[in-house]
Enzyme design. Sequence first.
Site, PDB file in Angstrom:
ATOM      1  N   LYS A  77      -5.136  19.674 -19.587  1.00  0.00           N
ATOM      2  CA  LYS A  77      -3.965  18.968 -19.083  1.00  0.00           C
ATOM      3  C   LYS A  77      -2.716  19.686 -19.540  1.00  0.00           C
ATOM      4  CE  LYS A  77      -3.200  15.082 -16.810  1.00  0.00           C
ATOM      5  NZ  LYS A  77      -4.047  14.518 -15.760  1.00  0.00           N
ATOM      6  N   GLY A 177      -1.981  -3.097  -6.228  1.00  0.00           N
ATOM      7  CA  GLY A 177      -1.300  -1.813  -6.045  1.00  0.00           C
ATOM      8  C   GLY A 177      -1.612  -1.224  -4.684  1.00  0.00           C
ATOM      9  N   GLY A 179      -0.059   1.598  -3.301  1.00  0.00           N
ATOM     10  CA  GLY A 179       0.579   2.911  -3.222  1.00  0.00           C
ATOM     11  C   GLY A 179      -0.327   3.875  -2.489  1.00  0.00           C
ATOM     12  N   VAL A 181      -3.204   5.468  -3.232  1.00  0.00           N
ATOM     13  CA  VAL A 181      -4.648   5.203  -3.191  1.00  0.00           C
ATOM     14  C   VAL A 181      -4.933   3.795  -2.659  1.00  0.00           C
ATOM     15  CG1 VAL A 181      -6.781   5.137  -4.508  1.00  0.00           C
ATOM     16  CG2 VAL A 181      -5.002   6.747  -5.170  1.00  0.00           C
TER      17      VAL A 181
HETATM   18  P1  NAD Z   1       1.223   5.123  -6.607  1.00  0.00           P
HETATM   19  O1  NAD Z   1       2.361   5.230  -7.565  1.00  0.00           O
HETATM   20  O2  NAD Z   1       1.336   5.723  -5.257  1.00  0.00           O
HETATM   21  O3  NAD Z   1       0.864   3.569  -6.375  1.00  0.00           O
HETATM   22  C1  NAD Z   1       0.873   2.616  -7.392  1.00  0.00           C
HETATM   23  C2  NAD Z   1       1.297   1.298  -6.767  1.00  0.00           C
HETATM   24  O4  NAD Z   1       1.152   0.264  -7.739  1.00  0.00           O
HETATM   25  C3  NAD Z   1       2.762   1.284  -6.327  1.00  0.00           C
HETATM   26  O5  NAD Z   1       2.845   0.845  -4.982  1.00  0.00           O
HETATM   27  C4  NAD Z   1       3.413   0.303  -7.290  1.00  0.00           C
HETATM   28  O6  NAD Z   1       4.502  -0.413  -6.717  1.00  0.00           O
HETATM   29  C5  NAD Z   1       2.252  -0.612  -7.608  1.00  0.00           C
HETATM   30  N1  NAD Z   1       2.412  -1.389  -8.844  1.00  0.00           N
HETATM   31  C6  NAD Z   1       2.969  -1.005 -10.011  1.00  0.00           C
HETATM   32  N2  NAD Z   1       2.917  -2.020 -10.894  1.00  0.00           N
HETATM   33  C7  NAD Z   1       2.287  -3.043 -10.281  1.00  0.00           C
HETATM   34  C8  NAD Z   1       1.920  -4.361 -10.684  1.00  0.00           C
HETATM   35  N3  NAD Z   1       2.212  -4.838 -11.890  1.00  0.00           N
HETATM   36  N4  NAD Z   1       1.284  -5.144  -9.784  1.00  0.00           N
HETATM   37  C9  NAD Z   1       0.992  -4.690  -8.552  1.00  0.00           C
HETATM   38  N5  NAD Z   1       1.316  -3.451  -8.118  1.00  0.00           N
HETATM   39  C10 NAD Z   1       1.957  -2.651  -8.976  1.00  0.00           C
HETATM   40  O7  NAD Z   1      -0.046   5.674  -7.398  1.00  0.00           O
HETATM   41  P2  NAD Z   1      -1.432   6.142  -6.777  1.00  0.00           P
HETATM   42  O8  NAD Z   1      -1.416   7.603  -6.594  1.00  0.00           O
HETATM   43  O9  NAD Z   1      -1.792   5.239  -5.641  1.00  0.00           O
HETATM   44  O10 NAD Z   1      -2.414   5.861  -8.026  1.00  0.00           O
HETATM   45  C11 NAD Z   1      -2.796   4.541  -8.353  1.00  0.00           C
HETATM   46  C12 NAD Z   1      -3.620   4.560  -9.631  1.00  0.00           C
HETATM   47  O11 NAD Z   1      -4.786   5.388  -9.438  1.00  0.00           O
HETATM   48  C13 NAD Z   1      -2.904   5.165 -10.843  1.00  0.00           C
HETATM   49  O12 NAD Z   1      -3.360   4.515 -12.006  1.00  0.00           O
HETATM   50  C14 NAD Z   1      -3.368   6.606 -10.849  1.00  0.00           C
HETATM   51  O13 NAD Z   1      -3.291   7.179 -12.150  1.00  0.00           O
HETATM   52  C15 NAD Z   1      -4.809   6.441 -10.402  1.00  0.00           C
HETATM   53  N6  NAD Z   1      -5.384   7.643  -9.786  1.00  0.00           N
HETATM   54  C16 NAD Z   1      -4.786   8.186  -8.684  1.00  0.00           C
HETATM   55  C17 NAD Z   1      -5.364   9.317  -8.083  1.00  0.00           C
HETATM   56  C18 NAD Z   1      -4.761   9.922  -6.836  1.00  0.00           C
HETATM   57  O14 NAD Z   1      -5.453  10.702  -6.150  1.00  0.00           O
HETATM   58  N7  NAD Z   1      -3.513   9.595  -6.494  1.00  0.00           N
HETATM   59  C19 NAD Z   1      -6.524   9.892  -8.617  1.00  0.00           C
HETATM   60  C20 NAD Z   1      -7.134   9.297  -9.742  1.00  0.00           C
HETATM   61  C21 NAD Z   1      -6.533   8.168 -10.316  1.00  0.00           C
END
Ligand code: NAD
Length: 353
Positions: A77, A177, A179, A181
């Site tokens: 990392k 959430g 976002g 994913v």
């Molecule tokens: P993102 O930032 O696009 O989406 C996160 C969403 O969660 C946002 O829409 C945000 O408004 C919402 N959120 C934040 N706090 C909240 C709460 N208290 N209640 C409800 N919703 C809330 O992130 P992402 O890329 O979709 O990733 C989501 C999770 O998956 C993260 O923990 C990330 O580390 C993990 N992850 C992502 C990937 C990837 O490919 N993007 C891969 C492995 C793990």
Amino acid sequence: MNKQHVAAPEGVHTLRDPDSGLEGLIVLHSTALGPAAGGCRLLHYQDASLMQADAFRLAEGMSYKNALAGLPMGGGKAVIRLPQGTFSRHELFRAFGRAVDALGGRYITAEDVGTSVEDMQAVSEKTRFVAGLPSGAGGPGGDPSPWTAQGVFVSMETLVRRHLSGDLSDCVVAVQGLGHVGRSLARMLHEAGARLLVADISEQNVRRLVAETGATVVPADQILSVEADVLAPCALGAIFDEASIGTIRARIICGAANNQLATPGDGARLAARGILYAPDYVVNAGGIINVAGEYFGWTEKDTQRRVADTGNRLIRVLDHASATGVAPNQAADELARATIAAGPSPFRADSAL
Ligand code: NAD
């Protein structure tokens, strides 16, 4: 990953370039299975010790995730401290690219929290040991989140069949959430006929998803305790602790968020309540599989096959948990350590460069 077990990394490389403002670390936790792969995080850190602790923990987590995903990659990392005042992002990431290049391929970088495809394009001006670049025609690469969602989806399908003897079309799934994913996952679940309960603190994200799927909206502070078959955390880490676990009504937890358990003991707490927890780093590996596919030049079909196999890898972890009487998160950690200790297998070598 068991947060109390942070093993000593193989290498720690300090990043310092006063001209661009670059300050940070690259941590190579393990290269036993191949080059250490893991994203680059750009964050405001209060002090150097917090930054180092974060980098060590995240690098070890990547070793475990990559090992259990069957990838010919170790774990590493990079963390960069967000520079104070104005700075050139382009120059910052070119300087980072030079540092990555100096490691001669022992570390492969990609996006993570705070970094983007554009940042990785700047890195690629200085090194070829980078992924997360815009995808070529039909190949892996670019935004990893649809691949992450696909891995979570197949894992959920597998668990529902095995533990609820049913089908996703018979299920109520609560998604926290919406976002990158969470939105992709919710769309796949909708297409599979699941009934959706959703929450996000962003009204815009909620509105968009409701328009697409007709999902039922739940207040964000209630989503973890709604009545559902499956709970899919796709927002924050450390959401399952003694207090929240007592309120959960779902039978299965399967979501993308990293580090969902506040402490390793919370995995046992969920098991004691009869809630099946799918270890986060096992089911959310689709994104890093996509990164590996891009870096090693796999075809889209081969990369997809590996993501689709996430359900089978999850079953192996759950079978190990049942056979040894430990919680699934502990079973995953044990299998990951054993895989790293065993070194590269012929099945991995055929995938490496
Ligand atoms: P993102 O930032 O696009 O989406 C996160 C969403 O969660 C946002 O829409 C945000 O408004 C919402 N959120 C934040 N706090 C909240 C709460 N208290 N209640 C409800 N919703 C809330 O992130 P992402 O890329 O979709 O990733 C989501 C999770 O998956 C993260 O923990 C990330 O580390 C993990 N992850 C992502 C990937 C990837 O490919 N993007 C891969 C492995 C793990």
